[in-house]
Design a protein around this motif. Structure first.
Motif, PDB file in Angstrom:
ATOM      1  N   ILE A 125       0.911  -1.228   0.038  1.00  0.00           N
ATOM      2  CA  ILE A 125      -0.038   0.043   0.107  1.00  0.00           C
ATOM      3  C   ILE A 125       0.935   1.238  -0.082  1.00  0.00           C
ATOM      4  CG2 ILE A 125      -0.336  -0.047   2.728  1.00  0.00           C
ATOM      5  CD1 ILE A 125      -3.290   1.358   1.912  1.00  0.00           C
ATOM      6  N   ARG A 126       0.606   2.299  -0.651  1.00  0.00           N
ATOM      7  CA  ARG A 126       1.316   3.480  -0.992  1.00  0.00           C
ATOM      8  C   ARG A 126       0.364   4.773  -0.238  1.00  0.00           C
ATOM      9  NH1 ARG A 126       2.301   7.382  -5.047  1.00  0.00           N
ATOM     10  NH2 ARG A 126       1.263   8.826  -3.431  1.00  0.00           N
ATOM     11  N   GLY A 127       0.964   5.701   0.410  1.00  0.00           N
ATOM     12  CA  GLY A 127       0.216   6.777   1.009  1.00  0.00           C
ATOM     13  C   GLY A 127       1.392   7.706   1.676  1.00  0.00           C
ATOM     14  N   PHE A 130       4.254  12.641   4.243  1.00  0.00           N
ATOM     15  CA  PHE A 130       5.093  13.824   4.170  1.00  0.00           C
ATOM     16  C   PHE A 130       4.848  14.182   2.498  1.00  0.00           C
ATOM     17  CE2 PHE A 130       7.193  12.024   7.825  1.00  0.00           C
ATOM     18  CZ  PHE A 130       6.998  12.967   8.820  1.00  0.00           C
ATOM     19  N   LYS A 131       4.235  15.346   2.520  1.00  0.00           N
ATOM     20  CA  LYS A 131       3.984  15.455   0.849  1.00  0.00           C
ATOM     21  C   LYS A 131       4.828  16.613   0.483  1.00  0.00           C
ATOM     22  CE  LYS A 131       1.666  13.356  -1.125  1.00  0.00           C
ATOM     23  NZ  LYS A 131       1.986  12.344  -1.852  1.00  0.00           N
ATOM     24  N   PRO A 132       5.381  16.308  -0.937  1.00  0.00           N
ATOM     25  CA  PRO A 132       6.085  17.489  -1.411  1.00  0.00           C
ATOM     26  C   PRO A 132       5.081  18.349  -2.209  1.00  0.00           C
ATOM     27  CG  PRO A 132       6.275  15.518  -2.650  1.00  0.00           C
ATOM     28  CD  PRO A 132       5.374  15.197  -1.360  1.00  0.00           C
ATOM     29  N   LEU A 181      11.186   2.872   1.435  1.00  0.00           N
ATOM     30  CA  LEU A 181      10.986   4.438   1.577  1.00  0.00           C
ATOM     31  C   LEU A 181      11.251   5.123   0.059  1.00  0.00           C
ATOM     32  CD1 LEU A 181      12.127   3.562   4.373  1.00  0.00           C
ATOM     33  CD2 LEU A 181      13.104   5.552   4.681  1.00  0.00           C
ATOM     34  N   GLN A 182      10.143   6.002   0.061  1.00  0.00           N
ATOM     35  CA  GLN A 182      10.240   6.464  -1.376  1.00  0.00           C
ATOM     36  C   GLN A 182      10.907   7.849  -1.514  1.00  0.00           C
ATOM     37  OE1 GLN A 182       6.209   6.561  -3.247  1.00  0.00           O
ATOM     38  NE2 GLN A 182       6.494   8.581  -3.862  1.00  0.00           N
ATOM     39  N   VAL A 183      11.671   8.149  -2.579  1.00  0.00           N
ATOM     40  CA  VAL A 183      12.239   9.410  -2.838  1.00  0.00           C
ATOM     41  C   VAL A 183      11.519   9.946  -3.947  1.00  0.00           C
ATOM     42  CG1 VAL A 183      14.442  10.424  -3.353  1.00  0.00           C
ATOM     43  CG2 VAL A 183      14.634   8.677  -1.910  1.00  0.00           C
ATOM     44  N   GLY A 184      10.912  11.114  -3.806  1.00  0.00           N
ATOM     45  CA  GLY A 184      10.060  11.558  -4.721  1.00  0.00           C
ATOM     46  C   GLY A 184      10.839  12.283  -5.822  1.00  0.00           C
ATOM     47  N   ALA A 185      10.103  12.524  -6.936  1.00  0.00           N
ATOM     48  CA  ALA A 185      10.808  13.235  -8.223  1.00  0.00           C
ATOM     49  C   ALA A 185      11.348  14.368  -7.661  1.00  0.00           C
ATOM     50  CB  ALA A 185       9.708  13.435  -9.104  1.00  0.00           C
ATOM     51  N   ARG A 186      11.064  15.143  -6.858  1.00  0.00           N
ATOM     52  CA  ARG A 186      11.665  16.605  -6.620  1.00  0.00           C
ATOM     53  C   ARG A 186      12.877  16.312  -5.799  1.00  0.00           C
ATOM     54  NH1 ARG A 186       6.633  16.209  -6.915  1.00  0.00           N
ATOM     55  NH2 ARG A 186       5.235  17.658  -8.087  1.00  0.00           N
ATOM     56  N   ASN A 187      13.017  15.125  -5.291  1.00  0.00           N
ATOM     57  CA  ASN A 187      14.224  14.807  -4.701  1.00  0.00           C
ATOM     58  C   ASN A 187      15.178  14.075  -5.214  1.00  0.00           C
ATOM     59  OD1 ASN A 187      14.692  16.435  -1.934  1.00  0.00           O
ATOM     60  ND2 ASN A 187      12.719  15.165  -0.950  1.00  0.00           N
ATOM     61  N   LEU A 206      13.218   4.984  -5.757  1.00  0.00           N
ATOM     62  CA  LEU A 206      13.546   6.071  -6.281  1.00  0.00           C
ATOM     63  C   LEU A 206      12.958   6.517  -7.724  1.00  0.00           C
ATOM     64  CD1 LEU A 206      16.012   8.078  -6.107  1.00  0.00           C
ATOM     65  CD2 LEU A 206      17.317   6.737  -7.624  1.00  0.00           C
ATOM     66  N   LYS A 207      12.349   7.601  -7.462  1.00  0.00           N
ATOM     67  CA  LYS A 207      11.527   8.169  -8.565  1.00  0.00           C
ATOM     68  C   LYS A 207      12.433   9.026  -9.520  1.00  0.00           C
ATOM     69  CE  LYS A 207       6.676   8.312  -8.031  1.00  0.00           C
ATOM     70  NZ  LYS A 207       5.638   8.780  -7.570  1.00  0.00           N
ATOM     71  N   ARG A 208      11.857   8.905 -10.665  1.00  0.00           N
ATOM     72  CA  ARG A 208      12.786   9.603 -11.814  1.00  0.00           C
ATOM     73  C   ARG A 208      12.412  11.080 -11.699  1.00  0.00           C
ATOM     74  NH1 ARG A 208      12.454   9.019 -18.234  1.00  0.00           N
ATOM     75  NH2 ARG A 208      14.101  10.368 -19.019  1.00  0.00           N
ATOM     76  N   GLU A 236       9.568   4.855 -13.063  1.00  0.00           N
ATOM     77  CA  GLU A 236       9.335   5.933 -14.317  1.00  0.00           C
ATOM     78  C   GLU A 236       7.860   6.741 -13.743  1.00  0.00           C
ATOM     79  OE1 GLU A 236      10.570   7.711 -16.842  1.00  0.00           O
ATOM     80  OE2 GLU A 236       8.594   8.481 -17.007  1.00  0.00           O
ATOM     81  N   ARG A 237       7.953   7.923 -13.636  1.00  0.00           N
ATOM     82  CA  ARG A 237       6.713   8.522 -13.292  1.00  0.00           C
ATOM     83  C   ARG A 237       6.416   9.706 -14.175  1.00  0.00           C
ATOM     84  NH1 ARG A 237       7.010  13.589 -12.655  1.00  0.00           N
ATOM     85  NH2 ARG A 237       5.965  13.900 -10.615  1.00  0.00           N
ATOM     86  N   GLY A 238       6.948   9.761 -15.349  1.00  0.00           N
ATOM     87  CA  GLY A 238       6.593  10.749 -16.227  1.00  0.00           C
ATOM     88  C   GLY A 238       7.651  11.846 -16.008  1.00  0.00           C
ATOM     89  N   SER A 271      -0.024   7.158 -12.708  1.00  0.00           N
ATOM     90  CA  SER A 271      -0.741   8.196 -12.040  1.00  0.00           C
ATOM     91  C   SER A 271      -0.383   9.489 -12.296  1.00  0.00           C
ATOM     92  CB  SER A 271      -1.053   8.006 -10.525  1.00  0.00           C
ATOM     93  OG  SER A 271      -1.646   6.480 -10.626  1.00  0.00           O
ATOM     94  N   HIS A 272       0.886   9.807 -11.578  1.00  0.00           N
ATOM     95  CA  HIS A 272       1.854  10.852 -11.691  1.00  0.00           C
ATOM     96  C   HIS A 272       2.385  11.096 -13.235  1.00  0.00           C
ATOM     97  CE1 HIS A 272       1.861  10.253  -7.502  1.00  0.00           C
ATOM     98  NE2 HIS A 272       1.802  11.573  -7.583  1.00  0.00           N
ATOM     99  N   GLY A 273       2.192   9.849 -13.978  1.00  0.00           N
ATOM    100  CA  GLY A 273       2.652  10.044 -15.272  1.00  0.00           C
ATOM    101  C   GLY A 273       1.877  10.683 -16.281  1.00  0.00           C
ATOM    102  N   ILE A 297       0.246   3.079  -8.240  1.00  0.00           N
ATOM    103  CA  ILE A 297      -0.893   3.565  -8.734  1.00  0.00           C
ATOM    104  C   ILE A 297      -1.675   4.076  -7.577  1.00  0.00           C
ATOM    105  CG2 ILE A 297      -3.049   3.016  -9.646  1.00  0.00           C
ATOM    106  CD1 ILE A 297      -1.778   0.758 -11.294  1.00  0.00           C
ATOM    107  N   GLU A 298      -2.285   5.405  -7.851  1.00  0.00           N
ATOM    108  CA  GLU A 298      -3.017   5.914  -7.002  1.00  0.00           C
ATOM    109  C   GLU A 298      -4.427   5.477  -7.115  1.00  0.00           C
ATOM    110  OE1 GLU A 298      -0.143  10.051  -5.874  1.00  0.00           O
ATOM    111  OE2 GLU A 298      -1.937  10.281  -7.200  1.00  0.00           O
ATOM    112  N   VAL A 299      -4.873   5.122  -5.831  1.00  0.00           N
ATOM    113  CA  VAL A 299      -6.447   4.762  -5.885  1.00  0.00           C
ATOM    114  C   VAL A 299      -7.039   5.252  -4.369  1.00  0.00           C
ATOM    115  CG1 VAL A 299      -7.916   2.672  -5.666  1.00  0.00           C
ATOM    116  CG2 VAL A 299      -5.574   2.309  -6.682  1.00  0.00           C
TER     117      VAL A 299
HETATM  118  C1  PEP Z   1       3.561  10.661  -4.921  1.00  0.00           C
HETATM  119  O1  PEP Z   1       4.110   9.436  -5.320  1.00  0.00           O
HETATM  120  O2  PEP Z   1       2.774  10.939  -4.281  1.00  0.00           O
HETATM  121  C2  PEP Z   1       4.636  11.728  -5.531  1.00  0.00           C
HETATM  122  C3  PEP Z   1       4.437  12.876  -5.098  1.00  0.00           C
HETATM  123  O3  PEP Z   1       5.186  11.410  -6.462  1.00  0.00           O
HETATM  124  P1  PEP Z   1       6.319  12.204  -7.494  1.00  0.00           P
HETATM  125  O4  PEP Z   1       7.282  12.491  -6.369  1.00  0.00           O
HETATM  126  O5  PEP Z   1       6.683  11.454  -8.570  1.00  0.00           O
HETATM  127  O6  PEP Z   1       5.572  13.510  -7.948  1.00  0.00           O
END
Ligand code: PEP
Ligand code: MN
Length: 337
Positions: A125-127, A130-132, A181-187, A206-208, A236-238, A271-273, A297-299
């Motif tokens: 599950i994703r969620g 801390f939101k960028p 642990l997810q590293v977001g695109a901005r990071n 690690l997101k692109r 890959e997230r677009g 989803s972000h793609g 995928i965001e649901v």
């Molecule tokens: C996310 O997965 O909710 C997110 C912020 O993704 P991204 O870093 O790819 O924009």
């Protein structure tokens, strides 16, 4: 550089090669494969004769790696890497689906999300807690309380947890609750954060970056791996292009490119793609057909009232339908779900 040992090379032979590499100034990273042990050397001299290694006992071959990333290169682990997050294997035969809301919003919302995604066949599950967010006035996430709710809901439904860490001060807290642990695109190029994550022994997603090349993505993975954490999952997230119809341009071609250049598993985030709910399923199907090791995928149980990314979040029944389609596509490309 890379030294590939012969099948059945002894530990003594491996040690002798490691010693020689260290003498030449290399930092040695060892990968013990089913058949071959591979020794990756980083940071050493580059004006030595490869024959030094080629003639050593137990050595099959020695190469200079010309790509700027070494440990993330496919040469380091020709057979590919499987990352284990509890009982979930990422990079194996099964396509792993990670799904859930963009953000954890409430106990009820995350419990309903967990039930929906688990029932449809997601393993993780994703969620975000801390939101960028692009705007400082948008919802920023529930922080620790969000992580607690996410973990509890995941445990009730037999799911693993992936959640974003935005800076190094949050690592210990996120690692306490999340399996990945997810590293977001901005990071993606927050090198201080990447180095710190290299010291951790949790898998990293690690997101692109929004405008990052594939080489830059692999170099960011290298930062984490250079610290000794080899459990990196790429995503890959677009990327940003001149097109404005979709939020980003989903670069499906990045999937086979990464597969060729690197041994690391790669996921796709449609989803972000795309940023648009009606475009998520087609891109998810395409990603699996193109060889993705999994999907993010965001649901959302009620996307029209989501606090973030509602427009790109699938409704429960859409997610269920998509999972049914993916179960038919995966076997066509030699995978399971
Ligand atoms: C996310 O997965 O909710 C997110 C912020 O993704 P991204 O870093 O790819 O924009
Ligand atoms: Mn989101």
């Amino acid at each position: 550089m890379i030294v590939v040992m012969q099948e059945g090379a002894t530990e003594q032979q491996v040690d002798a090669v490691i010693e020689r590499m260290v003498e030449l100034g290399f930092n040695v990273h060892r990968s013990t494969g089913v058949i071959h042990t591979v020794l990756g050397g980083v940071g050493g001299k580059d004006d030595f004769d490869l024959a030094i290694f080629e003639i050593m006992e137990g050595v099959k071959e020695a190469h200079r790696i010309i790509s700027p990333y070494k440990l993330a290169s496919r040469h380091f682990r020709p057979g590919g890497t499987v990352v284990h997050a509890g009982d979930v294997d990422i990079g194996g035969d099964a396509v792993v689906v990670m799904a859930g809301p963009c953000s954890v919003e409430s106990a009820d919302q995350i419990e309903r999300s967990a039930e929906i995604v688990a029932r449809a066949g997601a393993r993780v599950i994703r969620g975000g807690a801390f939101k960028p967010r692009s705007s400082p006035y948008s919802f920023q996430g529930m922080g620790q309380e969000g992580l607690q709710l996410l973990r509890a809901a995941a445990d009730r439904h037999g799911l693993r947890v992936v959640s974003e860490v935005m800076d190094q001060t949050q690592i210990a807290l996120v690692a306490e609750y999340a399996d990945i642990l997810q590293v977001g695109a901005r990071n993606m190029q927050n090198f201080t954060l990447l180095r710190e994550l290299g010291r951790l022994r949790h898998p990293i997603l690690l997101k692109r970056g929004i405008s990052a090349t594939i080489e830059e993505l692999l170099l960011s993975a290298e930062y984490i791996m250079a610290g000794g954490n080899y459990d990196v999952i790429l995503c890959e997230r677009g990327i940003r292009t001149f097109e404005t119809y979709t939020r980003n341009t989903m670069d499906i071609s990045a999937i086979p490119v990464v597969k060729k250049l690197s041994h690391l598993p790669i996921l796709a985030d449609p989803s972000h793609g795309t940023g648009r709910r009606d475009k998520v399923a087609p891109m998810a199907r395409a990603a699996v057909a193109a060889g993705a090791d999994g999907l993010l995928i965001e649901v959302h149980p009620d996307p029209d009232h989501a606090l973030s990314d509602g427009a790109q979040s699938l409704r429960p029944e859409q997610f269920e339908e998509l999972m049914g389609q993916l179960r038919r596509i995966a076997p066509a490309v030699g995978r399971t779900i």
